[in-house]
Design a protein around this motif. Structure first.
Motif, PDB file in Angstrom:
ATOM      1  N   GLY A   1       1.075  -1.255   0.031  1.00 45.30           N
ATOM      2  CA  GLY A   1       0.018   0.243  -0.069  1.00 45.30           C
ATOM      3  C   GLY A   1       0.572   1.246  -0.344  1.00 45.30           C
ATOM      4  N   LYS A   2       2.406   1.604   0.815  1.00 50.04           N
ATOM      5  CA  LYS A   2       2.730   2.269   0.464  1.00 50.04           C
ATOM      6  C   LYS A   2       3.714   2.252  -0.454  1.00 50.04           C
ATOM      7  N   LYS A   3       3.757   2.103  -1.256  1.00 46.79           N
ATOM      8  CA  LYS A   3       4.916   2.104  -2.571  1.00 46.79           C
ATOM      9  C   LYS A   3       3.185   1.998  -3.403  1.00 46.79           C
ATOM     10  N   LEU A   4       2.347   1.451  -3.698  1.00 44.85           N
ATOM     11  CA  LEU A   4       1.277   2.258  -4.600  1.00 44.85           C
ATOM     12  C   LEU A   4       0.937   3.613  -4.126  1.00 44.85           C
ATOM     13  N   LEU A   5       0.652   3.776  -2.993  1.00 44.40           N
ATOM     14  CA  LEU A   5       0.187   5.500  -2.274  1.00 44.40           C
ATOM     15  C   LEU A   5       1.417   6.606  -2.931  1.00 44.40           C
ATOM     16  N   ALA A   6       3.253   6.086  -2.697  1.00 46.90           N
ATOM     17  CA  ALA A   6       4.110   6.506  -3.539  1.00 46.90           C
ATOM     18  C   ALA A   6       4.291   6.655  -4.992  1.00 46.90           C
ATOM     19  N   GLU A   7       3.496   6.330  -5.230  1.00 48.73           N
ATOM     20  CA  GLU A   7       3.435   5.594  -6.926  1.00 48.73           C
ATOM     21  C   GLU A   7       2.719   6.587  -7.199  1.00 48.73           C
ATOM     22  N   ILE A   8       1.520   7.052  -6.909  1.00 46.05           N
ATOM     23  CA  ILE A   8       0.276   7.590  -7.315  1.00 46.05           C
ATOM     24  C   ILE A   8       0.551   9.119  -7.242  1.00 46.05           C
ATOM     25  N   VAL A   9       1.448   9.498  -5.888  1.00 44.84           N
ATOM     26  CA  VAL A   9       1.677  11.112  -6.041  1.00 44.84           C
ATOM     27  C   VAL A   9       3.292  11.432  -7.066  1.00 44.84           C
ATOM     28  N   GLU A  10       3.818   9.821  -7.111  1.00 45.82           N
ATOM     29  CA  GLU A  10       4.945  10.898  -7.863  1.00 45.82           C
ATOM     30  C   GLU A  10       4.719  11.856  -9.006  1.00 45.82           C
ATOM     31  N   ARG A  11       3.789  11.853  -9.037  1.00 48.09           N
ATOM     32  CA  ARG A  11       3.217  13.205  -9.921  1.00 48.09           C
ATOM     33  C   ARG A  11       2.666  14.393  -9.364  1.00 48.09           C
ATOM     34  N   ALA A  12       1.979  14.203  -8.969  1.00 50.19           N
ATOM     35  CA  ALA A  12       1.477  15.529  -7.969  1.00 50.19           C
ATOM     36  C   ALA A  12       1.735  16.277  -7.572  1.00 50.19           C
ATOM     37  N   PRO A  13       1.462  17.413  -7.453  1.00 46.68           N
ATOM     38  CA  PRO A  13       2.508  19.133  -6.756  1.00 46.68           C
ATOM     39  C   PRO A  13       2.993  18.351  -5.598  1.00 46.68           C
ATOM     40  N   ALA A  14       3.980  19.486  -5.623  1.00 48.82           N
ATOM     41  CA  ALA A  14       5.529  18.800  -4.891  1.00 48.82           C
ATOM     42  C   ALA A  14       4.766  18.826  -3.326  1.00 48.82           C
ATOM     43  N   GLU A  15       3.361  19.638  -3.089  1.00 49.53           N
ATOM     44  CA  GLU A  15       2.898  19.704  -1.718  1.00 49.53           C
ATOM     45  C   GLU A  15       2.461  18.848  -1.440  1.00 49.53           C
ATOM     46  N   THR A  16       1.976  18.274  -2.357  1.00 51.55           N
ATOM     47  CA  THR A  16       1.248  16.342  -1.825  1.00 51.55           C
ATOM     48  C   THR A  16       1.781  15.853  -1.811  1.00 51.55           C
ATOM     49  N   GLN A  17       2.861  15.264  -2.749  1.00 53.67           N
ATOM     50  CA  GLN A  17       3.718  14.174  -2.379  1.00 53.67           C
ATOM     51  C   GLN A  17       5.340  14.843  -1.052  1.00 53.67           C
ATOM     52  N   LYS A  18       5.308  15.866  -0.496  1.00 56.18           N
ATOM     53  CA  LYS A  18       5.768  16.212   0.242  1.00 56.18           C
ATOM     54  C   LYS A  18       4.929  15.405   2.048  1.00 56.18           C
ATOM     55  N   SER A  19       3.756  15.898   1.433  1.00 57.03           N
ATOM     56  CA  SER A  19       2.735  15.716   2.581  1.00 57.03           C
ATOM     57  C   SER A  19       1.986  14.538   3.020  1.00 57.03           C
ATOM     58  N   VAL A  20       2.122  13.604   2.206  1.00 54.30           N
ATOM     59  CA  VAL A  20       2.165  12.418   2.275  1.00 54.30           C
ATOM     60  C   VAL A  20       3.146  11.700   2.550  1.00 54.30           C
ATOM     61  N   ALA A  21       4.764  11.942   2.030  1.00 59.07           N
ATOM     62  CA  ALA A  21       6.361  11.413   2.923  1.00 59.07           C
ATOM     63  C   ALA A  21       6.022  11.230   4.330  1.00 59.07           C
ATOM     64  N   SER A  22       6.041  12.958   4.798  1.00 59.04           N
ATOM     65  CA  SER A  22       5.789  13.480   6.135  1.00 59.04           C
ATOM     66  C   SER A  22       5.350  13.047   7.028  1.00 59.04           C
ATOM     67  N   GLN A  23       3.738  12.670   6.168  1.00 61.61           N
ATOM     68  CA  GLN A  23       2.152  12.410   7.179  1.00 61.61           C
ATOM     69  C   GLN A  23       1.916  10.834   6.512  1.00 61.61           C
ATOM     70  N   PHE A  24       1.978   9.887   5.717  1.00 59.19           N
ATOM     71  CA  PHE A  24       1.406   9.157   6.496  1.00 59.19           C
ATOM     72  C   PHE A  24       2.856   7.574   6.066  1.00 59.19           C
ATOM     73  N   LEU A  25       3.580   8.100   4.980  1.00 56.45           N
ATOM     74  CA  LEU A  25       5.005   6.872   4.867  1.00 56.45           C
ATOM     75  C   LEU A  25       6.511   7.340   5.764  1.00 56.45           C
ATOM     76  N   ALA A  26       6.119   8.364   6.804  1.00 52.50           N
ATOM     77  CA  ALA A  26       7.163   8.427   7.039  1.00 52.50           C
ATOM     78  C   ALA A  26       7.195   7.320   8.840  1.00 52.50           C
ATOM     79  N   LEU A  27       8.339   6.046   9.318  1.00 51.64           N
ATOM     80  CA  LEU A  27       8.207   5.822  10.043  1.00 51.64           C
ATOM     81  C   LEU A  27       8.309   6.424  11.691  1.00 51.64           C
ATOM     82  N   THR A  28       7.032   7.179  11.727  1.00 55.31           N
ATOM     83  CA  THR A  28       6.965   7.111  13.090  1.00 55.31           C
ATOM     84  C   THR A  28       5.393   6.030  13.489  1.00 55.31           C
TER      85      THR A  28
END
Length: 124
Positions: free
Chosen positions: A69-96
């Motif tokens: 799921g995390k890989k698919l999420l990252a792949e879907i947003v790879e062409r989204a606006p940079a703000e969305t990419q950054k938000s997804v990476a920090s808010q949902f894909l971080a190891l916290t």
């Protein structure tokens, strides 16, 4: 309809937009499948407890589903606006723990999206 309000409606909308704009609708469908599987499996694991028969198998399948799921999420947003990419990476894909909690709530939202897809294909 979801018995609880969706937690991440803006992100679900952004994912729909990103998938549609980049022709990745199938990836979003795959993500919603993994999300529903992971969310439901987590609920079962919580209900039966670590000492239950079959828990270890469920835990492995849950972990695999989360990673897919995390890989698919990252792949879907790879062409989204940079703000969305950054938000997804920090808010949902971080190891916290906080990111994991948010990811599970997003997966809950996406499981309702998956239910919508299933219902709409049945013509309901």
């Amino acid at each position: 309809m979801s018995p609880q309000p969706l937690s991440h409606t803006d992100l679900v909308g952004a994912l729909l937009d990103a998938a549609t704009a980049s022709g990745k609708e199938q990836l979003l469908d795959d993500l919603s499948f993994q999300a529903k599987f992971a969310y439901k499996t987590f609920g079962i694991m919580s209900r039966i407890g670590k000492d239950a028969n079959g828990y270890d198998k469920l835990a492995r399948e849950f972990s695999e589903s989360i990673e897919k799921g995390k890989k698919l999420l990252a792949e879907i947003v790879e062409r989204a606006p940079a703000e969305t990419q950054k938000s997804v990476a920090s808010q949902f894909l971080a190891l916290t723990p906080e990111a994991f909690d948010r990811l599970m709530m997003l997966f809950r939202d996406l499981s309702w999206y998956k239910n919508y897809l299933i219902d709409s294909r049945k013509g309901l």
